[in-house]
Design a protein around this motif. Structure first.
Motif, PDB file in Angstrom:
ATOM      1  N   LEU A   1       0.784  -1.261   0.136  1.00  0.00           N
ATOM      2  CA  LEU A   1       0.036   0.005  -0.021  1.00  0.00           C
ATOM      3  C   LEU A   1       0.766   1.370   0.099  1.00  0.00           C
ATOM      4  CD1 LEU A   1      -2.748  -1.234   2.472  1.00  0.00           C
ATOM      5  CD2 LEU A   1      -2.991  -0.847   0.007  1.00  0.00           C
TER       6      LEU A   1
ATOM      7  N   GLN B   1       2.157   1.604  -3.525  1.00  0.00           N
ATOM      8  CA  GLN B   1       0.940   2.222  -4.240  1.00  0.00           C
ATOM      9  C   GLN B   1       0.793   3.646  -4.015  1.00  0.00           C
ATOM     10  OE1 GLN B   1      -2.910   0.509  -3.306  1.00  0.00           O
ATOM     11  NE2 GLN B   1      -3.292   0.380  -5.469  1.00  0.00           N
ATOM     12  N   ASN B   2       0.941   4.006  -2.718  1.00  0.00           N
ATOM     13  CA  ASN B   2       0.738   5.464  -2.640  1.00  0.00           C
ATOM     14  C   ASN B   2       1.633   6.137  -3.263  1.00  0.00           C
ATOM     15  OD1 ASN B   2      -1.556   5.091  -1.080  1.00  0.00           O
ATOM     16  ND2 ASN B   2      -0.570   5.376   0.702  1.00  0.00           N
TER      17      ASN B   2
ATOM     18  N   SER C   1      -7.655   6.427   1.141  1.00  0.00           N
ATOM     19  CA  SER C   1      -8.251   5.308   1.689  1.00  0.00           C
ATOM     20  C   SER C   1      -6.914   4.171   1.885  1.00  0.00           C
ATOM     21  CB  SER C   1      -8.948   4.659   0.262  1.00  0.00           C
ATOM     22  OG  SER C   1      -9.935   5.315   0.048  1.00  0.00           O
ATOM     23  N   ASN C   2      -6.025   4.199   1.349  1.00  0.00           N
ATOM     24  CA  ASN C   2      -4.743   3.191   1.651  1.00  0.00           C
ATOM     25  C   ASN C   2      -4.357   3.650   3.229  1.00  0.00           C
ATOM     26  OD1 ASN C   2      -5.003   2.068  -0.781  1.00  0.00           O
ATOM     27  ND2 ASN C   2      -3.084   3.029  -1.571  1.00  0.00           N
TER      28      ASN C   2
END
Length: 62
Positions: free
Chosen positions: A15, A18-19, A42-43
Motif C-alpha cells: 500500500l 501504491q501510494n 483510503s490506503n
C-alpha cells in the motif's frame, strides 16, 4: 502468528508503494489528482488499521 505479521507487513509495504506510485502518476498528469488523493487517503486508513492489528497480534504473542 509470525506468518500473519509477515502478511500484514507485506500488505502495508504494498500500500505504501501504491501510494508512492500514485503520487508520481498524479504529478506526471497521467491521472486525475483528486482520484489519486482519494485512493491514497483510503490506503492510509487501511495502513493504520493493519498497523493496529499488527500491534494487537504482537501483544498476544507476549
Amino acid at each position: 502468528m509470525k506468518q500473519v505479521i509477515e502478511l500484514i507487513d507485506e500488505k502495508i509495504d504494498f500500500l505504501n508503494q501504491q501510494n508512492g506510485a500514485g503520487v508520481l502518476m498524479g504529478l506526471a498528469g497521467w491521472f486525475d489528482e483528486s482520484k489519486v488523493n482519494t485512493v491514497i487517503d483510503s490506503n492510509k486508513i487501511v495502513i493504520n488499521e493493519l498497523t493496529d492489528l499488527r500491534m494487537k497480534i504482537l501483544e498476544l504473542m507476549l
